[in-house]
Design an enzyme around this catalytic site. Structure first.
Site, PDB file in Angstrom:
ATOM      1  N   GLY A   6      54.511 -22.228 -34.801  1.00 41.10           N
ATOM      2  CA  GLY A   6      53.311 -22.340 -35.630  1.00 41.10           C
ATOM      3  C   GLY A   6      52.636 -23.683 -35.398  1.00 41.10           C
ATOM      4  O   GLY A   6      52.079 -24.301 -36.298  1.00 41.10           O
ATOM      5  N   GLY A   9      48.901 -24.468 -36.499  1.00 43.41           N
ATOM      6  CA  GLY A   9      48.518 -24.292 -37.913  1.00 43.41           C
ATOM      7  C   GLY A   9      48.221 -25.625 -38.584  1.00 43.41           C
ATOM      8  O   GLY A   9      48.216 -26.676 -37.938  1.00 43.41           O
ATOM      9  N   GLN A  10      48.002 -25.585 -39.919  1.00 47.51           N
ATOM     10  CA  GLN A  10      47.577 -26.796 -40.632  1.00 47.51           C
ATOM     11  C   GLN A  10      48.630 -27.905 -40.511  1.00 47.51           C
ATOM     12  O   GLN A  10      48.293 -29.054 -40.246  1.00 47.51           O
ATOM     13  CB  GLN A  10      47.349 -26.486 -42.126  1.00 47.51           C
ATOM     14  CG  GLN A  10      46.779 -27.687 -42.882  1.00 47.51           C
ATOM     15  CD  GLN A  10      46.953 -27.619 -44.392  1.00 47.51           C
ATOM     16  OE1 GLN A  10      47.647 -26.756 -44.923  1.00 47.51           O
ATOM     17  NE2 GLN A  10      46.331 -28.544 -45.085  1.00 47.51           N
ATOM     18  N   ILE A  32      51.192 -18.258 -31.088  1.00 42.28           N
ATOM     19  CA  ILE A  32      51.047 -16.819 -30.832  1.00 42.28           C
ATOM     20  C   ILE A  32      49.699 -16.569 -30.160  1.00 42.28           C
ATOM     21  O   ILE A  32      48.741 -17.339 -30.382  1.00 42.28           O
ATOM     22  CB  ILE A  32      51.146 -15.976 -32.135  1.00 42.28           C
ATOM     23  CG1 ILE A  32      50.188 -16.478 -33.205  1.00 42.28           C
ATOM     24  CG2 ILE A  32      52.572 -15.946 -32.643  1.00 42.28           C
ATOM     25  CD1 ILE A  32      50.101 -15.571 -34.421  1.00 42.28           C
ATOM     26  N   TYR A 140      54.228 -14.643 -51.819  1.00 39.26           N
ATOM     27  CA  TYR A 140      54.435 -15.954 -51.182  1.00 39.26           C
ATOM     28  C   TYR A 140      55.645 -16.643 -51.818  1.00 39.26           C
ATOM     29  O   TYR A 140      56.539 -17.127 -51.131  1.00 39.26           O
ATOM     30  CB  TYR A 140      53.181 -16.809 -51.354  1.00 39.26           C
ATOM     31  CG  TYR A 140      53.240 -18.158 -50.701  1.00 39.26           C
ATOM     32  CD1 TYR A 140      53.317 -19.319 -51.465  1.00 39.26           C
ATOM     33  CD2 TYR A 140      53.202 -18.279 -49.317  1.00 39.26           C
ATOM     34  CE1 TYR A 140      53.361 -20.561 -50.861  1.00 39.26           C
ATOM     35  CE2 TYR A 140      53.240 -19.526 -48.714  1.00 39.26           C
ATOM     36  CZ  TYR A 140      53.314 -20.666 -49.493  1.00 39.26           C
ATOM     37  OH  TYR A 140      53.351 -21.893 -48.893  1.00 39.26           O
ATOM     38  N   LYS A 144      59.350 -17.679 -50.369  1.00 34.86           N
ATOM     39  CA  LYS A 144      59.823 -19.072 -50.389  1.00 34.86           C
ATOM     40  C   LYS A 144      61.190 -19.170 -51.055  1.00 34.86           C
ATOM     41  O   LYS A 144      62.102 -19.831 -50.546  1.00 34.86           O
ATOM     42  CB  LYS A 144      58.803 -19.975 -51.091  1.00 34.86           C
ATOM     43  CG  LYS A 144      57.519 -20.182 -50.299  1.00 34.86           C
ATOM     44  CD  LYS A 144      57.816 -20.726 -48.908  1.00 34.86           C
ATOM     45  CE  LYS A 144      56.592 -20.798 -48.024  1.00 34.86           C
ATOM     46  NZ  LYS A 144      56.935 -21.180 -46.631  1.00 34.86           N
TER      47      LYS A 144
END
Ligand code: VAH
Length: 315
Positions: A6, A9-10, A32, A140, A144
């Site tokens: 990832g 990403g951010q 990806i 979400y 987590k």
């Protein structure tokens, strides 16, 4: 050698560059198709296609680059996860399972972010304790909490060196966040610097824990460098730096951009999620077990965000 899954990403885009500045080995940018690394991220080190739903891809890259630490940052953030809960589970938990299995076979350490999103309505909201009830009603949050439990299981049962922090809303100017409930605290700076009126999707008075990205990156690195014999917890540590509601960040920005205007346009989905999250976290355990402490407060973050975005937009 480190694999960042990832990496575009951010968090990943900045973490990969910071790790490349810190360590000499290979820091592999996993991505990806459709989210390819570009520019400095592409040119400053190796990259590879790593789709967490494809365990063979993870294994091949880990073997090829002799990876000893995996940062698993592949996730669907809270608001999008409520629209696509099945995908959120597949990426969040299917992906984590695949990463942990490779880590078990190839002796890698694993960092997986958790979040203030792992807490729910019946969690104490102020100075939320490290060990407390976690009963989230968002997918979400479910991923987590489940991710924390699975990571702890792999540590206890198989000895995999799994570590994690519960990130507050991360605020950054490099790569915008994608689909989180705390994204408003990033978007508000972009509007202010561009001279646009900001439509705030979160209601006045709604407190959430927030953190400037430089502090978040340092936490992700320092926890992995910590002496494991000192860790009483692993997945996952509360970390905190600031907590605010929209009026507070709006008025702070107005100290630097006096004519900035904001109106409220509350998004019911993100508002409901935000209300289920804590107002502030107690991060005593992270401070005691691996020396965590934040360096940016709201004023320092605001000064830096505005300066960097003005450079970007030539304002
Ligand atoms: C989100 N930015 O809003 C993420 C994060 C604590 C917030 O998990 O979903």
């Amino acid at each position: 050698n480190v694999l960042v899954i990832g990496s575009t990403g951010q968090i990943g885009s900045e973490l990969t560059m910071k790790l490349r500045g810190l360590y000499n080995g290979n820091i592999v940018a996993g991505y990806i198709p459709g989210a390819e690394p570009k520019g400095e991220l592409l040119e400053s080190g190796p990259s590879a296609v790593v789709d967490v739903t494809k365990p063979e891809q993870i294994g091949e890259v880990v073997s090829k680059y002799k990876i000893d630490t995996i940062y698993n940052l592949a996730a669907i953030l809270s608001a999008v996860a409520e629209v696509k809960p099945q995908l959120a589970w597949t990426i969040g938990m299917g992906g984590l399972f695949n990463v942990l299995e490779v880590a078990r076979e190839k002796q890698c350490a694993v960092f997986t972010p958790s979040s203030i999103g792992s807490f729910g309505d019946n969690t104490p909201k102020d100075k939320t304790p490290q060990d407390t009830v976690r009963d989230p009603k968002t997918m979400y949050g479910v991923t987590k909490v489940s991710g924390e439990l699975l990571s702890n299981y792999y540590n206890v049962r198989f000895g995999v060196d799994t570590r994690s922090v519960r990130f507050p809303g991360l605020i950054s100017y490099v790569t915008p966040p994608g689909g989180g409930t705390t994204d408003y605290a990033v978007d508000i700076y972009y509007s202010a610097v561009k001279g646009e009126e900001f439509e705030c999707p979160i209601a006045a008075g709604t407190y959430m824990d927030m953190m400037y990205m430089p502090d978040g990156l340092r936490a992700a690195i320092e926890i992995m460098e910590a002496d494991p014999s000192k860790l009483k917890h692993r997945n996952s540590f509360n970390i905190a730096s600031m907590s605010f509601e929209p009026e507070i960040i709006y008025n702070k920005i107005k100290e630097y951009i006096p004519d900035f205007k904001m109106v409220y346009k509350v998004d019911p989905l993100r508002q409901a999620i935000a209300e289920s999250w804590p107002n502030s976290l107690d991060d005593t355990c992270a401070r005691e077990e691996w020396g965590w402490k934040p360096e940016y407060d709201l004023d320092a973050m605001t000064r830096d965000m505005i300066e960097k975005l003005r450079q970007r937009f030539g304002k």
